[in-house]
Design a protein around this motif. Structure first.
Motif: not given
Length: 394
Positions: A136-137, A156, A305, A310, A323
């Motif tokens: 997801n990043f 984060y 996440n 998020f 994210n």
């Protein structure tokens, strides 16, 4: 055979067979009731479910940094109680954890502190096989120099330290860090309680690197910072926006999320990237070596996440979001929510405000001109000594 008994058997068999025929109903399997937070938000199910036997999760995190519904949903979905202690600076985190006795599962160190803790053997290496959510990043926020390969951390939130100013109250608008030494600003400024960042910007005004280990340069910075400290009215990393919105201060140094919310509350409050360059940082989740509940920790990292969890960051703590799934979930989403100021809005509007603001969607030129705080090894004690001496009694 008793004929009466025989007849009763036939009746029972016919009833059973009739129940199996068309037009009849069968008993429904009961469905689990939705898990709803105290605010009425229906929690999504885990996209990356994990088996958790622990009943608690211990966090040590920054103040005003995790949405309440994010915590409540995790507790409801996994039946795990989240215990949370908070800190106001990276130095406070380091002092608490560096002794090795802290019994927390997850912490939120900034980049250079994460490198220090990993180097001292206080973090455990993450098992990426248990972190499906890594997909997801945005890759631009992974594999930094402070943690190559993300062996110990996952992102984060991301942000900058720059100048904040109420343009309706300040005549001469500062455009550089050096401008903050203007005597007309005395008694009107708020600064972050962040030794490395504040000393770092002082070094920048002198033309030095924010990570210098040269004692002579640090001594020069100490003298210059000591001249500024009496002009600072408030040192606050918990909620610097509060003093700005209340009119208690007019300008100073703050970070992304505080500036964004302050600007939303008062459009005259602007965030200015100084000519010497902003301070760039990234806060990251890390698991302590002696984490008592690692199964709950992995479940937490995967659950919060998810894009459908998020997104709450866009509403509550609008920093730069690494994210991608959260941004995609909010984009074009007409779901109605209340924003950080208590006004009704939509996820789509939160997304658009984020994308259209240079505070959160930082221009590439600002990033290229920015400076990252790094681990300076043994010289860290020099920075701490300077901070304690110049801030003594403030």
């Amino acid at each position: 055979m008793d004929k009466n008994k025989y007849l009763w058997v036939l009746v029972l068999v016919s009833l059973v067979l009739a129940g199996c025929g068309n037009g009849t109903t069968t008993a429904e399997v009961p469905t689990e009731a939705p898990k709803v937070t105290s605010t009425g938000y229906t929690c999504p199910e885990p996209q990356f479910p994990a088996e958790v036997t622990s009943t608690e999760l211990d966090l040590f995190v920054w103040t005003e940094y995790i949405p309440t519904e994010m915590i409540e949903c995790f507790e409801l979905v996994y039946d795990v109680k989240v215990n949370r202690d908070e800190y106001s600076s990276d130095e406070e985190l380091y002092e608490t954890v560096s002794g090795g006795g802290a019994r927390y599962d997850l912490i939120l160190p900034s980049d250079y502190i994460a490198a220090m803790l990993a180097g001292e053997g206080l973090l455990q290496e993450l098992d990426h096989a248990k972190l499906t959510v890594l997909k997801n990043f945005d890759p631009n926020y992974l594999d930094f120099e402070f943690d190559p390969g993300n062996r110990y951390t996952i992102p984060y939130l991301v942000g900058t330290d720059a100048i904040v100013v109420n343009t309706a109250a300040v005549g001469t608008i500062p455009r550089s860090w050096a401008d903050l030494w203007n005597p007309s600003y005395a008694g009107r400024m708020v600064f972050l309680d962040d030794s490395r960042a504040v000393i770092g910007v002082t070094l920048l005004t002198l033309g030095y690197d924010v990570n210098t280990t040269d004692p002579a340069q640090l001594e020069e910075a100490k003298v210059k910072l000591a001249a500024l400290v009496p002009a600072i009215k408030i040192i606050d990393s918990d909620s610097p926006k509060t003093a700005l919105l209340a009119g208690a201060v007019d300008l100073g140094m703050t970070w992304t999320g505080e500036a964004f919310i302050a600007h939303e509350g008062n459009p005259s409050i602007e965030y200015i990237f100084p000519s010497e360059g902003a301070i760039l940082w990234q806060d990251n989740w890390a698991m302590l070596k002696n984490a008592p509940h690692p199964d709950a920790a992995y479940a937490w990292l995967n659950y919060i996440n998810q894009g459908d969890i998020f997104w709450m960051i866009l509403r509550d703590f609008p920093y730069t979001v690494p994210n991608v799934a959260a941004l995609e979930f909010a984009k074009g989403n007409s779901t109605k929510v209340m924003d950080a100021s208590g006004r009704e809005t939509t996820l789509a509007a939160l997304h658009d405000a984020y994308i259209n603001s240079e505070i959160t969607n930082v221009p590439v030129s600002v990033i290229r001109n920015g400076h990252r705080i790094a681990d300076v090894g043994d010289a860290a004690s020099l920075y701490e000594t300077i901070w304690k001496e110049v801030m003594n009694g403030h």
